[in-house]
Motif scaffolding. Structure first.
Motif, PDB file in Angstrom:
ATOM      1  N   ARG A  62     -35.150  29.988 -15.562  1.00  0.00           N
ATOM      2  CA  ARG A  62     -34.197  30.181 -16.702  1.00  0.00           C
ATOM      3  C   ARG A  62     -35.048  29.302 -18.149  1.00  0.00           C
ATOM      4  NH1 ARG A  62     -28.783  31.129 -16.685  1.00  0.00           N
ATOM      5  NH2 ARG A  62     -28.898  31.468 -18.927  1.00  0.00           N
TER       6      ARG A  62
ATOM      7  N   VAL B  65     -39.009  34.033 -26.949  1.00  0.00           N
ATOM      8  CA  VAL B  65     -40.240  34.581 -26.547  1.00  0.00           C
ATOM      9  C   VAL B  65     -40.459  34.443 -25.052  1.00  0.00           C
ATOM     10  CG1 VAL B  65     -42.761  34.612 -27.131  1.00  0.00           C
ATOM     11  CG2 VAL B  65     -41.292  34.276 -28.955  1.00  0.00           C
ATOM     12  N   ALA B  66     -40.151  33.138 -24.832  1.00  0.00           N
ATOM     13  CA  ALA B  66     -40.578  32.726 -23.204  1.00  0.00           C
ATOM     14  C   ALA B  66     -39.701  33.591 -22.378  1.00  0.00           C
ATOM     15  CB  ALA B  66     -40.270  31.406 -22.861  1.00  0.00           C
ATOM     16  N   THR B  67     -38.515  33.912 -22.632  1.00  0.00           N
ATOM     17  CA  THR B  67     -37.452  34.686 -21.764  1.00  0.00           C
ATOM     18  C   THR B  67     -37.715  36.157 -21.722  1.00  0.00           C
ATOM     19  OG1 THR B  67     -35.195  34.531 -20.852  1.00  0.00           O
ATOM     20  CG2 THR B  67     -35.502  35.082 -23.168  1.00  0.00           C
ATOM     21  N   CYS B  68     -38.525  36.509 -22.977  1.00  0.00           N
ATOM     22  CA  CYS B  68     -38.516  38.070 -23.034  1.00  0.00           C
ATOM     23  C   CYS B  68     -39.569  38.635 -22.160  1.00  0.00           C
ATOM     24  CB  CYS B  68     -38.772  38.334 -24.454  1.00  0.00           C
ATOM     25  SG  CYS B  68     -38.973  40.238 -24.965  1.00  0.00           S
ATOM     26  N   LYS B  69     -39.378  39.700 -21.706  1.00  0.00           N
ATOM     27  CA  LYS B  69     -40.275  40.275 -20.767  1.00  0.00           C
ATOM     28  C   LYS B  69     -41.575  40.968 -21.592  1.00  0.00           C
ATOM     29  CE  LYS B  69     -38.333  44.846 -20.099  1.00  0.00           C
ATOM     30  NZ  LYS B  69     -39.462  45.607 -20.359  1.00  0.00           N
TER      31      LYS B  69
ATOM     32  N   ALA C  87     -42.567  39.302 -24.427  1.00  0.00           N
ATOM     33  CA  ALA C  87     -42.983  38.036 -25.066  1.00  0.00           C
ATOM     34  C   ALA C  87     -42.701  38.498 -26.794  1.00  0.00           C
ATOM     35  CB  ALA C  87     -44.302  37.833 -24.742  1.00  0.00           C
TER      36      ALA C  87
ATOM     37  N   ALA D 118     -31.841  38.959 -23.420  1.00  0.00           N
ATOM     38  CA  ALA D 118     -32.033  37.872 -22.661  1.00  0.00           C
ATOM     39  C   ALA D 118     -32.266  36.699 -23.513  1.00  0.00           C
ATOM     40  CB  ALA D 118     -33.337  37.917 -21.695  1.00  0.00           C
TER      41      ALA D 118
ATOM     42  N   GLU E 223     -30.238  32.832 -23.964  1.00  0.00           N
ATOM     43  CA  GLU E 223     -31.121  31.687 -23.908  1.00  0.00           C
ATOM     44  C   GLU E 223     -31.165  30.794 -25.135  1.00  0.00           C
ATOM     45  OE1 GLU E 223     -31.070  30.933 -21.005  1.00  0.00           O
ATOM     46  OE2 GLU E 223     -31.972  32.319 -19.619  1.00  0.00           O
TER      47      GLU E 223
END
Lengths: 247, 219
Positions: free
Chosen positions: A73, A166-170, A172, A219, A223
């Motif tokens: 996460r 950006v990091a959690t997005c599939k 980016a 997502a 986050e």
């Protein structure tokens, strides 16, 4: 308390990285997660090993410098919380904690858990400001703004630019970040004169930086430490159409 | 061409297909009537569709929509994968987003497979005259009811048609509400209503289309 860290170690962008295991003892559950990493680094110094590189600054959840992927996460197991606000009491004694850097093609790894987020800065440079020279602080009531408008603007102005979206997005996608920066100013009278130009230039830069497109998995809003809603992205899309038609 | 434009094409064609599904399901409900009624009504309805110029135009719009929806979804997905690059070793996506939203591509491919089979079963035979010849009923209309009836007395087709309505439901649930957001609908209360509407719509479509083959099988 005692935990096992599995931490991503990578010398630089061109080198191969891998997860490395560290057993860390004598931790307190009152420690913040970053303090636990500090503690681990101190033991590494004593052993004459290279310390783990990670970023942090204010450690009170407002600067956006910290941010790592913890146990799958962004910013750790809690919703809407930055890494620095996470404490070891969120884990159990004997837990294994996997720590990775932000993953996105647009955020190249600098070293270990540190990534280069300057793509955000280049988007900001395209117009997340007002060009008019305002001189000294103006009289507060010179421009009247309805409370609802001011509140809505503040809601998105809360973005700290940490990059968790950006990091959690599939994909980016930086849509949440960019929409927050655009809507913050475009909602206010001060932002109006350059509203269309700002929107088109910032979204163009977003594409030049090679961020992906938003597919509304939502997502990011889970986050985001600033709790920015994905409705902000829908609003940016509406403003985009308006800017294309009338800009 | 901007990302926004590409996403808008997927959204707009998707919404058009959503409207089409409502019409399609309403007409399919005729199949649930007793056979003596259903056969005549269904066949005359299908003849009316084939002979109407307006419907022909809409049919072409439909083909174009499906093709554009698929092509642009492919382009955007490819581009997004490139943007992401290296993936996380551990990623608990289920804790921050719905499974459907993370797997629209997989769901879409399943639906595409369904559409191809479905077109081969009906469209190719009735409209293009490929495959087994379609008989006419007493009124002189093409007996599409018979085609459907025969097909849905094959248990494998019943399973195929019914099971693949599950991914359709998931795809529609995420797709409908997201299409509106992509096109810039951001009214706060409206989005809440939209979320509920999408769920109801997806369930009705999925269950509606999914149950017809089963009912016809036991007819």
């Amino acid at each position: 308390m005692k935990v096992t860290f599995k931490i991503w170690r990578q010398e630089g962008l061109e080198t191969q990285g891998a997860l490395k295991t560290y057993d860390v003892d004598r931790l307190s559950e009152d420690m913040s997660f970053l303090e636990a990493l500090d503690h681990l680094n101190e033991t590494l110094v004593l052993k004459n090993e290279k310390v783990i590189a990670f970023e942090s600054d204010c450690r009170e959840g407002i600067c956006g410098a910290c941010g790592v992927f913890i146990n799958g996460r962004a910013h750790g197991p809690h919703d809407n919380m930055s890494t620095c606000q996470l404490h070891m009491r969120s884990f159990k004694d004997g837990d294994t904690i996997v720590v990775e850097p932000w993953r996105a093609g647009t955020f190249p790894i600098v070293k270990d858990l540190v990534v280069d987020r300057s793509a955000f800065d280049r988007i900001i440079e395209q117009g997340a400001y007002i060009t008019a020279k305002t001189g000294t602080a103006a009289e507060a009531n010179a421009i009247l703004i309805p409370k609802e408008v001011a509140d809505a603007s503040m809601d998105v102005a809360a973005c700290i630019g940490c990059g968790a979206c950006v990091a959690t997005c599939k994909n980016a996608s930086a849509a949440l970040f960019v929409s927050a920066k655009i809507n913050h100013l475009n909602k206010l009278p001060q932002g109006q004169p350059e509203a269309h130009k700002r929107l088109l230039e910032m979204t163009t830069q977003m594409e030049l930086e090679n961020f992906g497109s938003c597919t509304f998995t939502a997502a990011c809003e889970v986050e985001c430490p600033a709790e920015i809603s994905i409705n902000s992205i829908a609003e940016m899309n509406a403003r985009y159409v308006k800017a294309k038609l009338f800009g | 061409m901007s990302l926004f434009f590409k996403k808008s094409i997927i959204a707009a064609t998707g919404l058009f297909l959503c409207i089409f599904l409502i019409v399609h399901l309403s007409a399919n409900m005729l199949l649930l009537l007793p056979e003596n009624l259903a056969r005549g009504l269904y066949n005359s309805y299908s003849t009316t569709l084939r002979e109407s110029i307006l419907i022909s135009i809409i049919a072409y719009l439909l083909y174009i929509s499906i093709i554009f929806h698929v092509i642009y979804a492919g382009i955007v997905t490819y581009k997004n994968r490139q943007s992401k690059g290296v993936r996380n070793v551990m990623n608990h996506k289920n804790e921050n987003s719905s499974w459907a939203s993370q797997n629209m591509g997989v769901l879409g491919v399943l639906i595409l497979i369904f559409i191809v089979v479905h077109l081969v079963n009906f469209w190719a035979r009735v409209k293009l005259g490929i495959g087994e010849n379609v008989k006419t009923d007493v009124a002189g209309n093409m007996d599409v009811y018979e085609v459907t009836f025969t097909l849905f007395h094959n248990i494998y087709y019943v399973i195929f048609y019914s099971i693949l309505m599950i991914p359709l439901g998931f795809h529609l649930h995420h797709g409908l509400k997201s299409a509106f957001k992509t096109l810039g609908f951001y009214h706060k209360k409206g989005l809440k209503i939209l979320a509920k509407t999408s769920l109801i719509y997806a369930v009705v479509m999925s269950v509606g289309f999914g149950i017809i083959p089963i009912i016809v099988y036991f007819k």
